[in-house]
Design an enzyme around this catalytic site. Sequence first.
Site, PDB file in Angstrom:
ATOM      1  N   GLU A   6       0.822  -1.224   0.000  1.00 18.47           N
ATOM      2  CA  GLU A   6       0.000   0.000   0.000  1.00 18.47           C
ATOM      3  C   GLU A   6       0.849   1.265   0.000  1.00 18.47           C
ATOM      4  O   GLU A   6       0.465   2.277  -0.573  1.00 18.47           O
ATOM      5  CB  GLU A   6      -0.951   0.027   1.201  1.00 18.47           C
ATOM      6  CG  GLU A   6      -2.110  -0.961   1.117  1.00 18.47           C
ATOM      7  CD  GLU A   6      -1.805  -2.292   1.759  1.00 18.47           C
ATOM      8  OE1 GLU A   6      -0.616  -2.548   2.087  1.00 18.47           O
ATOM      9  OE2 GLU A   6      -2.742  -3.097   1.946  1.00 18.47           O
TER      10      GLU A   6
ATOM     11  N   PHE B 139     -11.572  -6.238  14.654  1.00 17.62           N
ATOM     12  CA  PHE B 139     -10.513  -6.780  13.812  1.00 17.62           C
ATOM     13  C   PHE B 139     -10.154  -5.773  12.718  1.00 17.62           C
ATOM     14  O   PHE B 139     -11.012  -5.250  12.030  1.00 17.62           O
ATOM     15  CB  PHE B 139     -10.972  -8.103  13.182  1.00 17.62           C
ATOM     16  CG  PHE B 139      -9.956  -8.688  12.239  1.00 17.62           C
ATOM     17  CD1 PHE B 139      -8.716  -9.109  12.715  1.00 17.62           C
ATOM     18  CD2 PHE B 139     -10.232  -8.799  10.884  1.00 17.62           C
ATOM     19  CE1 PHE B 139      -7.773  -9.635  11.837  1.00 17.62           C
ATOM     20  CE2 PHE B 139      -9.282  -9.329  10.007  1.00 17.62           C
ATOM     21  CZ  PHE B 139      -8.054  -9.748  10.484  1.00 17.62           C
ATOM     22  N   GLN B 140      -8.872  -5.496  12.583  1.00 17.75           N
ATOM     23  CA  GLN B 140      -8.334  -4.550  11.598  1.00 17.75           C
ATOM     24  C   GLN B 140      -8.929  -3.150  11.725  1.00 17.75           C
ATOM     25  O   GLN B 140      -9.152  -2.470  10.737  1.00 17.75           O
ATOM     26  CB  GLN B 140      -8.500  -5.097  10.175  1.00 17.75           C
ATOM     27  CG  GLN B 140      -7.657  -6.351   9.977  1.00 17.75           C
ATOM     28  CD  GLN B 140      -7.518  -6.770   8.526  1.00 17.75           C
ATOM     29  OE1 GLN B 140      -8.417  -6.554   7.733  1.00 17.75           O
ATOM     30  NE2 GLN B 140      -6.393  -7.378   8.200  1.00 17.75           N
TER      31      GLN B 140
ATOM     32  N   LYS C 157     -17.436  -0.005   6.293  1.00 17.15           N
ATOM     33  CA  LYS C 157     -17.984  -1.036   5.405  1.00 17.15           C
ATOM     34  C   LYS C 157     -19.495  -0.914   5.241  1.00 17.15           C
ATOM     35  O   LYS C 157     -20.022  -1.056   4.136  1.00 17.15           O
ATOM     36  CB  LYS C 157     -17.614  -2.408   5.981  1.00 17.15           C
ATOM     37  CG  LYS C 157     -17.880  -3.566   5.048  1.00 17.15           C
ATOM     38  CD  LYS C 157     -17.384  -4.867   5.687  1.00 17.15           C
ATOM     39  CE  LYS C 157     -17.960  -6.083   4.957  1.00 17.15           C
ATOM     40  NZ  LYS C 157     -17.151  -6.468   3.791  1.00 17.15           N
TER      41      LYS C 157
ATOM     42  N   MET D 278      24.538   8.333   1.473  1.00 16.25           N
ATOM     43  CA  MET D 278      24.419   9.672   2.045  1.00 16.25           C
ATOM     44  C   MET D 278      24.769   9.677   3.532  1.00 16.25           C
ATOM     45  O   MET D 278      25.403  10.601   4.032  1.00 16.25           O
ATOM     46  CB  MET D 278      23.007  10.219   1.820  1.00 16.25           C
ATOM     47  CG  MET D 278      22.846  11.657   2.239  1.00 16.25           C
ATOM     48  SD  MET D 278      24.019  12.733   1.401  1.00 16.25           S
ATOM     49  CE  MET D 278      23.012  13.393   0.087  1.00 16.25           C
TER      50      MET D 278
HETATM   51  C1  LIG Z   1      12.732   5.636   4.973  1.00 19.55           C
HETATM   52  C2  LIG Z   1      14.039   6.277   5.241  1.00 19.55           C
HETATM   53  N1  LIG Z   1      14.883   5.719   6.128  1.00 19.55           N
HETATM   54  C3  LIG Z   1      16.088   6.287   6.379  1.00 19.55           C
HETATM   55  C4  LIG Z   1      16.461   7.420   5.743  1.00 19.55           C
HETATM   56  C5  LIG Z   1      17.810   8.066   6.056  1.00 19.55           C
HETATM   57  N2  LIG Z   1      18.659   8.060   4.845  1.00 19.55           N
HETATM   58  C6  LIG Z   1      18.775   9.137   4.042  1.00 19.55           C
HETATM   59  S1  LIG Z   1      19.750   8.857   2.716  1.00 19.55           S
HETATM   60  C7  LIG Z   1      20.096   7.305   3.249  1.00 19.55           C
HETATM   61  C8  LIG Z   1      21.012   6.409   2.459  1.00 19.55           C
HETATM   62  C9  LIG Z   1      20.452   5.999   1.150  1.00 19.55           C
HETATM   63  O1  LIG Z   1      21.264   5.000   0.611  1.00 19.55           O
HETATM   64  P1  LIG Z   1      21.069   4.495  -0.858  1.00 19.55           P
HETATM   65  O2  LIG Z   1      19.634   4.247  -1.123  1.00 19.55           O
HETATM   66  O3  LIG Z   1      21.982   3.363  -1.128  1.00 19.55           O
HETATM   67  O4  LIG Z   1      21.467   5.763  -1.760  1.00 19.55           O
HETATM   68  P2  LIG Z   1      22.871   6.541  -1.847  1.00 19.55           P
HETATM   69  O5  LIG Z   1      22.870   7.592  -0.801  1.00 19.55           O
HETATM   70  O6  LIG Z   1      23.956   5.535  -1.651  1.00 19.55           O
HETATM   71  O7  LIG Z   1      22.849   7.120  -3.212  1.00 19.55           O
HETATM   72  C10 LIG Z   1      19.430   7.014   4.446  1.00 19.55           C
HETATM   73  C11 LIG Z   1      19.551   5.748   5.170  1.00 19.55           C
HETATM   74  C12 LIG Z   1      15.550   7.994   4.845  1.00 19.55           C
HETATM   75  N3  LIG Z   1      15.789   9.125   4.197  1.00 19.55           N
HETATM   76  N4  LIG Z   1      14.359   7.387   4.589  1.00 19.55           N
END
Ligand SMILES: Cc1ncc(C[n+]2csc(CCOP(=O)(O)OP(=O)(O)O)c2C)c(N)n1
Lengths: 566, 163
Positions: free
Chosen positions: A50, A112-113, A162, A479
């Site tokens: 979803e 439920f749900q 529902k 990042m």
């Molecule tokens: C749902 C979620 N969890 C954690 C983060 C924190 N976060 C920001 S960038 C990042 C790393 C992303 O890694 P990747 O997808 O491999 O991309 P890259 O930065 O290597 O290009 C994280 C963990 C986020 N933005 N969103």
Amino acid sequence: MKMNGARILLECLKKEGVDLVFGYPGGTVINIYDELYNFKEIRHILPRHEQAGVHAADGYARATGRVGVAIATSGPGATNTVTGIATAYMDSIPMVIITGQVPTALIGNDAFQEVDIVGITRPCTKHNFLVKDVRELATILKKAFYIARTGRPGPVLVDIPKDVQIAQTEFSYPESIELRSYKPTVEGHPKQIERAVEMILGAKKPVVYVGGGVVLGNAAAELTEFCRTLELPVTTTLMGLGSFPENDPNSLRMLGMHGTYYANMAMTNTDVLVAVGARFDDRVTGKLSTFAPHARIIHIDVDPTSIKKNVRVDLPIVGDVKGVLQRMIKVAEANKEKVALLKEAMLPWKEEIAAWKEKHPLTYKHASSVIKPQYVIEKLRELSNPDAIVATDVGQHQMWTAQFFGFTAPRTLLSSGGLGTMGYGLPAAMGAQAGFPGRQVICVCGDGGVQMNIQELATIVQNRLPVKLVILNNNFLGMVRQWQELFFDKRYSQTCMELPIDFIKLAEAYGAKGFQATRHEEVEETIKKGFATDGPVIMEFKIAREEKVLPMVPAGASLNEMVLNA
Amino acid sequence: MKHTISVLVENEFGVLSRVAALFSGRGFNIDSLSVAPTNDESISRITLVTGGDEQVLEQISKQLNKLVDVIKVIDFTDGSGIEREMALIKVTAEDESRAEVLRIVDIFRAKIIDVTPKSYTIEATGSPTKIDAILELLRPLGLKELVRTGTVAIGRGAKGWKG
Ligand SMILES: Cc1ncc(C[n+]2csc(CCOP(=O)(O)OP(=O)(O)O)c2C)c(N)n1
């Protein structure tokens, strides 16, 4: 004609011009799905989660400018939509989310749900409704669409128990709706608009700072015309990319944390700052106390709460950006001599900007021994169609795309800006492709985030959506790793992905095609092959693992305190 | 600085929690809150008193206006309104303090609404400062229980809120 609530819902969607919804069935929406079974006017796409369904509706909305619609069942179905809704809320995306709810008699009984999804989503929707009587359903849906798309747009959730879906009533859809408590200001104050143009015409070092509001308000053409007429330097936020062509000589490209040196320097030195459809987010302003210290600030936005929220504003204009810009163009046209004088007065400023550009252009250290991610992005631009739509996930690859793709048209970049939601990219690309089956849709992801909604490859293949998925694989949560390198002494705590994934086999498992590049020389060929292949494709690039996104304004620093090469 | 704000809203479920959430979401306290329908049954009036710096309150007031169910927001801080509050006060009253309580009640034009050999229950209305003043005098005699309605406010002059 008398019909049940489920059917009324579909008739209302049809009346709103909805011909595509993303949804996932379950016990409390089974009646809606039963009606949908024979309802030919609405196409339904079944995502594999979803959250992805909501992101897909969001991607569809961003790309097409129409209201995106998603459906989920009560309980876990509804809670799965929350990240998608919050993502859309932060970026002001018009959407209507329909959730099923347990029968009215059971609400509050821990049935439920059952979850209180109206309570849960109150802080991340523009508005939401619980429908308690089938006779209110049509009016509520009319309101939902009206609220979602007018003023500052946003997601609206409608929770339908529902029994309301089963109950019968006479169907009639209101032609129009008037809400005494909701009257978005659309027309900017004419005197304020005149004053604003006057202030700009009297400036020596003006900068226009453009946000996502210009894209959402379909005002890119007006913005571009106004800025070109006055030859104003223009910088955009991540959300504003594409609203002013980045190949224009007066484009300063993106500003902020990973913006260009010259955009951030221009912001720091400007004397008149014109903010259009932007909200002075902390990723854009850096340290607030040193933000645009010499500037008088004009702020144009449809949402009065955006104005003076983070920074002082000298001249606010509340109104729809398109209409305001149209008026500004007229006022400028009536002041031709002053415009000519402004152009002359700006010459030293243009020279200053040119010097910054020359000193620190937007660039990177080229190499042919490794694959530079920036190079991949440049090649993607070069080899893709001019009207290609690019969705990104969140992380380094997102910033490299924003920096190096060179966006020239609005609604061609789909990216989670406000919430920064990993897992957004692939489903958003899927939604955009469903809205534009004939256009090239590229999704740029990291190897981390792509695995947050990778299951959507199934939806993409099943629905013959020819999304081109580009994975910039550094085997890191890049990042976060970059922050750890710069600010935590290279202590790479839990950011190495360790287990390498065979994305080519993964593509094949879902019935898509996969191509991989491990060397610089293979990049171009891989992209060509990927674009030439019909249907969904994964293109994986094993990039230089510890490449950083630069320049960078460290969190909490001033915009002119950029790390340029670390 | 204390602000007294009236919020006219659609008389529907969920509205109060939307309004309250604007405050709680920003870590702001609502000092007092009162809600009831108006002469138009479809409209409720929420009166709330809150504190905070001007910029934050301006933001809150804009956010209130932005809520889809909010019809109008009136800030009475500039003195444009008349503010009233009611308090029910149960106070210890034995021997010599019984007379003292009665004297205070008399001075503040309050009312005794319940009597026992050991206590008086008092009803007092007036501006919030007046309520504070009577409480200050009664406190040393022994407050057993205090209920305040919270401030309600109405604009001065002939005009109603609709103008
Ligand atoms: C749902 C979620 N969890 C954690 C983060 C924190 N976060 C920001 S960038 C990042 C790393 C992303 O890694 P990747 O997808 O491999 O991309 P890259 O930065 O290597 O290009 C994280 C963990 C986020 N933005 N969103």
